[in-house]
Enzyme design. Structure first.
Site, PDB file in Angstrom:
ATOM      1  N   HIS A  82       0.854  -1.193   0.000  1.00 16.35           N
ATOM      2  CA  HIS A  82       0.000   0.000   0.000  1.00 16.35           C
ATOM      3  C   HIS A  82       0.881   1.231   0.000  1.00 16.35           C
ATOM      4  O   HIS A  82       1.876   1.301   0.715  1.00 16.35           O
ATOM      5  CB  HIS A  82      -0.924   0.025   1.222  1.00 16.35           C
ATOM      6  CG  HIS A  82      -2.068   0.965   1.052  1.00 16.35           C
ATOM      7  ND1 HIS A  82      -3.252   0.587   0.451  1.00 16.35           N
ATOM      8  CD2 HIS A  82      -2.209   2.268   1.361  1.00 16.35           C
ATOM      9  CE1 HIS A  82      -4.073   1.632   0.420  1.00 16.35           C
ATOM     10  NE2 HIS A  82      -3.458   2.671   0.953  1.00 16.35           N
ATOM     11  N   ASP A 161     -13.707   2.651   6.812  1.00 16.19           N
ATOM     12  CA  ASP A 161     -12.757   3.410   5.987  1.00 16.19           C
ATOM     13  C   ASP A 161     -13.421   3.877   4.697  1.00 16.19           C
ATOM     14  O   ASP A 161     -13.138   4.972   4.204  1.00 16.19           O
ATOM     15  CB  ASP A 161     -11.504   2.580   5.673  1.00 16.19           C
ATOM     16  CG  ASP A 161     -10.463   3.427   4.947  1.00 16.19           C
ATOM     17  OD1 ASP A 161     -10.093   4.487   5.480  1.00 16.19           O
ATOM     18  OD2 ASP A 161     -10.030   3.055   3.845  1.00 16.19           O
ATOM     19  N   ARG A 168     -12.950  12.449   4.500  1.00 12.30           N
ATOM     20  CA  ARG A 168     -11.658  13.147   4.677  1.00 12.30           C
ATOM     21  C   ARG A 168     -11.239  13.833   3.389  1.00 12.30           C
ATOM     22  O   ARG A 168     -10.681  14.924   3.404  1.00 12.30           O
ATOM     23  CB  ARG A 168     -10.586  12.147   5.123  1.00 12.30           C
ATOM     24  CG  ARG A 168     -10.736  11.731   6.577  1.00 12.30           C
ATOM     25  CD  ARG A 168      -9.828  10.565   6.929  1.00 12.30           C
ATOM     26  NE  ARG A 168      -8.430  10.882   6.744  1.00 12.30           N
ATOM     27  CZ  ARG A 168      -7.533  10.030   6.213  1.00 12.30           C
ATOM     28  NH1 ARG A 168      -7.903   8.820   5.811  1.00 12.30           N
ATOM     29  NH2 ARG A 168      -6.282  10.370   6.091  1.00 12.30           N
ATOM     30  N   SER A 183      -6.532   4.487   8.533  1.00 11.15           N
ATOM     31  CA  SER A 183      -7.190   4.229   7.253  1.00 11.15           C
ATOM     32  C   SER A 183      -6.497   3.089   6.517  1.00 11.15           C
ATOM     33  O   SER A 183      -7.134   2.127   6.066  1.00 11.15           O
ATOM     34  CB  SER A 183      -7.161   5.519   6.415  1.00 11.15           C
ATOM     35  OG  SER A 183      -7.398   5.259   5.065  1.00 11.15           O
ATOM     36  N   LYS A 187      -7.749  -1.282   6.422  1.00  7.37           N
ATOM     37  CA  LYS A 187      -8.040  -2.011   5.162  1.00  7.37           C
ATOM     38  C   LYS A 187      -7.120  -3.206   5.012  1.00  7.37           C
ATOM     39  O   LYS A 187      -7.530  -4.293   4.651  1.00  7.37           O
ATOM     40  CB  LYS A 187      -7.763  -1.140   3.923  1.00  7.37           C
ATOM     41  CG  LYS A 187      -8.638   0.023   3.707  1.00  7.37           C
ATOM     42  CD  LYS A 187      -8.420   0.597   2.309  1.00  7.37           C
ATOM     43  CE  LYS A 187      -7.296   1.583   2.205  1.00  7.37           C
ATOM     44  NZ  LYS A 187      -7.504   2.868   2.863  1.00  7.37           N
TER      45      LYS A 187
END
Ligand code: URA
Length: 435
Positions: A82, A161, A168, A183, A187
């Site tokens: 990520h 999220d 956000r 966040s 996930k």
């Protein structure tokens, strides 16, 4: 408990208990706390910060807002990557098929555009038919059939999220270590992975502009992963200029396919291979990162990664012919060049301005409900250190709507800094955390 009291508590620098954070997150996910109250709390948390124990509570409340996928019935290691986000950052589209072709499973939950950064889901959705909203059952099937599945947060997986991310994006509450960590990790920990490679961006186009903040963010994310029994490392990588030559959804899909074909820009290719190498190593597919890198190179050179991308796109409902025919992707009707205001060497860019300009042209959202224009994009002709002559094109804008074109043009033109001497080339991977 009342949301209004918790907003006041954070506004006044108070510390939340685990129960208070659970109340906010579960209440918002169920629709009992409205957007305006959670927005106010997010802004208070952004300004006042969250300590380690609040951060752990927030991550866990968001993680357990939905299902934690159990993939233990699927043979082989499950590894993901990520990125904290940047401009032109499209490595997920490249490394998922490389790593799946190399024998690991990549169950990837990504996001949409956030702030000035582009999102993997928006990019993938520029491929006609591509479905990023698979059910949990479909997610497992696609993953089992081809070793990769790329989806967004759903009502079943990381629903908190899904909602908070969109909020956000529209309330300027993104660039905060605690909120980003919760966040991302909520996930990623919901995916059923064994290991995670984090790409933490730093520089003028990153949420963490300063390298020390990027390292802090990397440390809390790696710690969170390890606490939950996952292997994790973070690469701190350069985002002082866009990654690759293009930003914008369709354009980034094309550039990713080009890398999978063994072409494409060097920085994008190198970073995708480096991240893949770490995924192979953490997933115990190769005994070293160096061998992981060689395996990643082989997957591209042999065409196996491209073939995996083709199969993955097809299984998610996308039109596989995109690989041979880029004209099926949405494109922009018009183009205009931005010329250099000076002669000299390109010394720096205010890279965030490119992302904001692209969003203004329709590539991002100003409100949660906005639809993105997949065809718009920016094409970058120069990199830091390059020689530039006055009026030489620096960027080509690919656009449709003209309403904000002039503002986008001036933001782009003003984002370049020149010098009379050549500045050294930027190092792509600045540091490692967690090794
Ligand atoms: N990526 C995410 O998934 N969340 C953030 O907050 C920032 C980047």
């Amino acid at each position: 408990m009342r949301a209004v009291d918790l907003i006041r508590k954070k506004r006044d620098s108070g510390e939340h208990s685990r129960e208070e954070i659970e109340f906010l997150i579960s209440g918002y996910t169920r629709g009992e706390i409205p957007d305006y109250q959670l927005s106010a709390w997010l802004m208070a948390a952004w300004i006042r910060g969250l300590n380690r124990s609040e951060l752990a509570s927030l991550t866990e409340a968001m993680l357990y807002s939905g299902e934690v996928v159990n993939l233990s019935d699927l043979p082989g290691k499950k590894v993901d990557k990520h990125s904290t986000g940047g401009v032109g950052d499209k490595t997920s589209l490249i490394l998922a098929p490389i790593v799946a072709a190399g024998g690991l499973n990549v169950p990837m939950i990504s996001g949409r555009g956030l702030g000035h950064t582009g999102g993997t889901l928006d990019k993938l959705e520029s491929i006609p038919g591509f479905n990023t909203a698979l059910t949990l059952k479909e997610f497992r099937r696609v993953l089992g059939e081809c070793g990769m599945a790329l989806i967004g947060q759903t009502a079943e997986i990381a629903p908190a999220d899904k909602k908070i991310y969109a909020l956000r994006d529209a309330t300027s509450t993104v660039e905060n270590i605690g909120l980003i960590c919760a966040s991302i990790m909520s996930k990623k920990l919901a995916e059923g992975i064994d290991a995670l490679v984090l790409d933490v961006k730093t520089g003028s186009g990153a949420f963490m502009r300063n390298e020390d903040d990027a390292v802090k963010l990397a440390e809390v994310m790696v710690d969170t992963a390890k606490r939950m029994g996952k292997k994790a490392v973070a690469l701190i990588t350069d985002m002082d200029q866009p990654l690759g030559k293009f930003a914008g959804h369709s354009n980034e899909v094309i550039e990713s396919i080009e890398v999978l074909k063994g072409r494409g820009p060097k920085d994008l290719r190198d970073l995708s291979l480096d991240l893949s190498a770490w995924m192979f190593f953490l997933g115990e597919r190769t005994p070293s990162v160096e061998e992981g890198r060689r395996l990643a190179e082989t997957m591209v050179a042999s065409g196996q990664a491209l073939e995996k991308f083709r199969v993955g796109v097809g299984l998610q409902g996308g039109d596989e012919s995109v690989i041979d025919d880029y004209s099926i992707l949405p494109s922009a009707r018009s183009r205009v060049d931005i010329g250099s205001s000076a002669s000299g060497f390109l010394a720096a860019t205010n890279c965030m301005e490119f992302g904001i300009a692209l969003a203004m042209l329709g590539g991002g959202r100003e409100k949660k409900e906005d639809k993105v224009d997949h065809g718009v994009g920016l094409e970058f002709h120069k990199r830091i250190g390059d020689r530039v002559e006055k009026d030489e094109p620096l960027v080509t804008i690919h656009y449709n709507a003209t309403a904000k074109l002039d503002e986008a043009k001036s933001r782009i033109a003003e984002a370049f800094v020149f010098s009379e001497v050549k500045v050294p080339e930027k190092q792509l991977v600045r540091r490692m955390v967690g090794v």
